[in-house]
Design a protein around this motif. Sequence first.
Motif, PDB file in Angstrom:
ATOM      1  N   LEU A   1      -1.524   6.193   0.326  1.00  0.00           N
ATOM      2  CA  LEU A   1      -3.172   5.917   0.193  1.00  0.00           C
ATOM      3  C   LEU A   1      -3.733   7.183   0.728  1.00  0.00           C
ATOM      4  CD1 LEU A   1      -5.060   3.284  -0.946  1.00  0.00           C
ATOM      5  CD2 LEU A   1      -5.755   3.726   1.370  1.00  0.00           C
TER       6      LEU A   1
ATOM      7  N   THR B   1      -5.638  -1.024  -7.192  1.00  0.00           N
ATOM      8  CA  THR B   1      -6.165   0.421  -7.045  1.00  0.00           C
ATOM      9  C   THR B   1      -7.536   0.752  -7.746  1.00  0.00           C
ATOM     10  OG1 THR B   1      -3.798   0.979  -6.996  1.00  0.00           O
ATOM     11  CG2 THR B   1      -5.652   2.549  -6.137  1.00  0.00           C
TER      12      THR B   1
ATOM     13  N   PRO C   1      -9.617   4.884  -3.922  1.00  0.00           N
ATOM     14  CA  PRO C   1      -8.988   5.974  -2.989  1.00  0.00           C
ATOM     15  C   PRO C   1      -8.877   7.199  -3.960  1.00  0.00           C
ATOM     16  CG  PRO C   1      -7.663   3.870  -3.629  1.00  0.00           C
ATOM     17  CD  PRO C   1      -9.163   3.567  -3.920  1.00  0.00           C
TER      18      PRO C   1
ATOM     19  N   CYS D   1     -10.956   0.493   0.917  1.00  0.00           N
ATOM     20  CA  CYS D   1     -10.000   1.011  -0.160  1.00  0.00           C
ATOM     21  C   CYS D   1      -9.169  -0.198  -0.960  1.00  0.00           C
ATOM     22  CB  CYS D   1      -8.954   2.167   0.071  1.00  0.00           C
ATOM     23  SG  CYS D   1      -9.880   3.611   0.631  1.00  0.00           S
TER      24      CYS D   1
ATOM     25  N   GLY E   1      -2.921   7.295  -4.366  1.00  0.00           N
ATOM     26  CA  GLY E   1      -2.378   6.395  -3.698  1.00  0.00           C
ATOM     27  C   GLY E   1      -2.512   5.040  -4.596  1.00  0.00           C
TER      28      GLY E   1
ATOM     29  N   ILE F   1       0.812  -1.199  -0.198  1.00  0.00           N
ATOM     30  CA  ILE F   1       0.139  -0.071   0.038  1.00  0.00           C
ATOM     31  C   ILE F   1       0.956   1.174   0.020  1.00  0.00           C
ATOM     32  CG2 ILE F   1      -1.600   1.276   1.142  1.00  0.00           C
ATOM     33  CD1 ILE F   1      -2.388  -1.640   2.676  1.00  0.00           C
TER      34      ILE F   1
END
Lengths: 284, 348, 233, 251
Positions: D10, D74, D56, D49, D59, D7
């Motif tokens: 984000l 994503t 999101p 997310c 990010g 990640i």
Amino acid sequence: MLAQVIVNGILTGFVYSLVAVGLTLTWGVMDIINFAHGDFLLWGMYTAFGLWSVFSVDPIFSLPVTIVLIFLLGYLTYVLIIRRVLNASGLTALLATFGFSMVLKNIAQLVFTANYKNVTNTIFGGDTIKLGSIYIRHDYLAAAIGSLILSLLVLLFINKTKTGVAIKATSINRSTAQLMGINTDGIFAFTFGLSGACVGAAASLMVPFTPITPSSTALYSILAFVIVALGGFGNIKGALLAGLLVGVVESVGGYLLGTSFKYAVIFMMYLIVMQIRPKGLFGW
Amino acid sequence: MVKINKLFIENSFAFVLLALFIIVPLAVGENADIHNIIIYILIYALVGEGWNLISGFTGQTSFGHAAYFGIGAYTVAVMGNKYDVVPWVGMLAGMLIAAALAFLINYQLFRLKGHYFAIATLAVSEILRTIFSVWPYVGGGDGIKILFRPENKALWLAIDVRNRLPFLYITLALFVAVFVLCKMLENSKMGYYWKAIRESHEVAEAIGINPQNYKVYAMMLSAAIAAVGGGLYVQFFKYIDSYVFSLDVSMIFVLVTVLGGIGNVYGPIIGSIIYYVLDLAMRRLLGGTASGLNLIIFGILIIVVVVYQPKGIMGIFDDIVNRRRLRKLKASQATTNASSNQTGGDSK
Amino acid sequence: MLKVKNLNTGYGNVQILYDFSCEVKPGEVVAMVGSNGSGKSTLLRAISGIIKPFSGEIEFMGDRIDRMPAHKIVARGIAHVPEGRQVFGKLSVTENLMMGAFIVKEEEEKKIRLQEMYEVFPILAERSKQAAETLSGGEQQMLAIARGLMSSPKLLLIDELSLGLAPVLVERVFEALNKIRNKVTILLVEQKVQEALEFADRGYVIQNGRLVISGTGEELLKSDIVKQAYLGL
Amino acid sequence: MRNIIEIRNLTMKFGELIANEDVSFDIEHEHIVSLIGPNGAGKTTLFNCVTGFYKPCSGQVTYYPEEDNKIDITGQPTHKICKLGITRTFQIVKTLSEMTVEQNVMAGAFLHTNRTSEARELARHILEQTGLTQKRDELGRNLTVAERKRVEIARALATNPQVLMLDECMAGLNQTEIKDVMNLILKLKDSGQTLLIVEHIMEAIMPISDKVVVLSSGKKIAEGSPQDIANNDDVIKAYLGEKYHAKSKKS
């Protein structure tokens, strides 16, 4: 000409609003789809007609009577039917109100026959005001103003009074409302009555210019469904504004495309608006 | 052999019903009234099965199934009248058109949830009603009267008015086909996915279901089934106009299904039987005069049934089965440890 | 003050509580502890009239209340802070509190109580105009308690005080409760056995719908049953 | 040791409200990573997310189903992410209430088969594993909270995920039940599952986690081994409270 059409639309729109405000109380607040809503309107109109034809009471003076009587009809509908199906799925309650709608409609037909009834020679009937090139009929204007005032009163009532807030609280969470000492059963019965009172009032305001027959109010039911959804379920302000919008769209649509299309235009508008705002124009 | 026996036992209720539907029309002789009623029962139950797929299994209430019912009816009528097309082909075409329309409209509409969706389905059928009431090609406000042309065997069943039996059995066969299809779907991946979507949109997504797609599948199938019902209806009634798209018609499918038991394959047929038997009884008792007294009593009966059995008639059966299961469970717990109680299928 | 005698109750045909008896004396803080699904919340729901007993008696201030509708029980002086807070999300903080005082007739009296609550829970005064759903979990719990107190109850039932709250917030909510313990009798249902029994005067332990053991908080914390089953010692 | 999810930076906003701000961390393959923080810190938002319920604002979330296979997930739809091998449970349990326990789990099991019999077989296997066999024919709505949480996990497991994300699967359980779930989680880890867990119950989280990430007001304020986190001053102040700290020191 278009200005005239828009004004007509606004005037009808206010009446639609009042009918829809009544429906949004039961549908939005209690999550009960009342198929007999249009039949409440019908009985309100027949009451006004009866008082006019037998006792020569002008509809504007029978207004309090229709309000009280249809309030009672709504209240009784809750006590006798809705209360018993409140905990079942939503469609079950819908079925019960559908059955009740059949009963109300057919009793009306039994009593008043299927022939059109008209209330004529009313105080506001016939005359018009002329504003520039626009003509406004007195009875339309009276209906619109009356509807607006009553809709606003309901709105104020729900938002400002103790009982009104209790109705909102009950709609959000019934069992917690009980824990506050709110008699939720009584609140529901009252809400149903209030819903009836709205259509009762609308009935008296409409009879001077609306012919009555047992099947004539079904359309108002459907329009009220659309208006309630358009305004966001349970949103009284939404129902008021959406009613106005539907009135105008109907009037303008009918003018531009021909009267047979005026309702199709409303439904089309609903589908388009909902693509942009899936929870209604004014939905939370 | 064992397998076949099991099939019979698990579905004994269905077979008893089927036997009744085969025998009763013969037993009542040339009683056209009862034959008519049975045909109505079957047509509305058939469409009810379709409505049940989208609204019962998948949980997306439709108040506009008259749209697809009407499309099916108009397709058969227009094709038969104008182009001498056999109703079989007309019905097939109606199914395809209805399914295609369901796809086109609902792919967008399924962004709406709950009541907002229900009102949208109502809006769609009302729009169709307006269009069909002014469209000259489909007869406009006059509607379409199915033409009798004995020399043209295309409209096979409209020919003999006195003998309804062949048409009745064809309707029965189509209903059985739809019923079996629905029952099979219920126990398939599709059925499980539909129910998961009904219970929770979010869970469905989290376990890899694309709700949009599966809802559209359900709607397309449902629409196609409704179109079959419309196709049968128009051959039987021999006349169609834009009233067929009205809320009143949509509500019949809702009524019979909810009355019988929503989300249950037996619901529509049981509900339909109750609905029309009550209707017939009221008319017999009170006469079909314009007074509408029969409809008043009928309305009261609907209320009474709903109030006392909110889960629909099938709810009674479920209660009995559940109670028996509980009793069995208690009994087995009393005698042994519950470990032996591993039989019993998932027929529900 | 409150006497529960041989209570049997549950939902539909599923029985949850079996032959349960307990007692709350004026001014006490009593804790009901036990695992999830053991019937603690069911007990509270039966006391406040949301569900009806199959059999048994519930007595409050000398009167039977087990057949009364919920809203009448509130009027007798029992307030119930339900599990999961259940604030009216779309209503403002003030409106929520006013709903808590629904049974109070005098407007003046309500306003005085509102001010009292704002003094005990200053955070609620800050947020008075906000919709309740915009409050954090801890704030909502405070609101739920304050709402319960608005009816000036003689007995306050609190269900799962700490459920879903961060440790630091649990501390804060217990602190808030400490401020009011002298004013009202409290019956507390709680999963956090240690905290609840430390806080309470007396406690009852429920398992599978049956009373297992009761005693003062200290006694229970020392008892083997509690140690083994709930504290994981 | 390799990362299975990364990640990076984000950020998620709802109007004015910033729910997650510039959060970055890794989830290592076959490890248990825990996410803790006060209510409203943005844990569930972060979950949403990663699993595609929210897209999101900025990010990136990258998923490595295999060593050298990199997928940018994503803002992908949830069902797609699930098919790729990341499944979650819900903080507020969402049991499919009109379906039986077995049907609940079968609904998950259909992800990798079209045959009802195969789905049933897989579901029964998982019911055995999660100790639910006794409750197989019970309707979802008749279950206790503890059983619902278990069904929630079983249903997610039935999709045969590489990464299992559990959102407060122990809240509302008693000590014994929490121990059962802890054991189940450790068993899953041993069988090669990677887990991301959101939880409030420190006693349960600390002993089983390989790594703990702490969020506060949407930002990551600490990341490290359970021991480090328990003694981290920022974390004590924002989340654990002095009392917990003192207590955990005693024991």
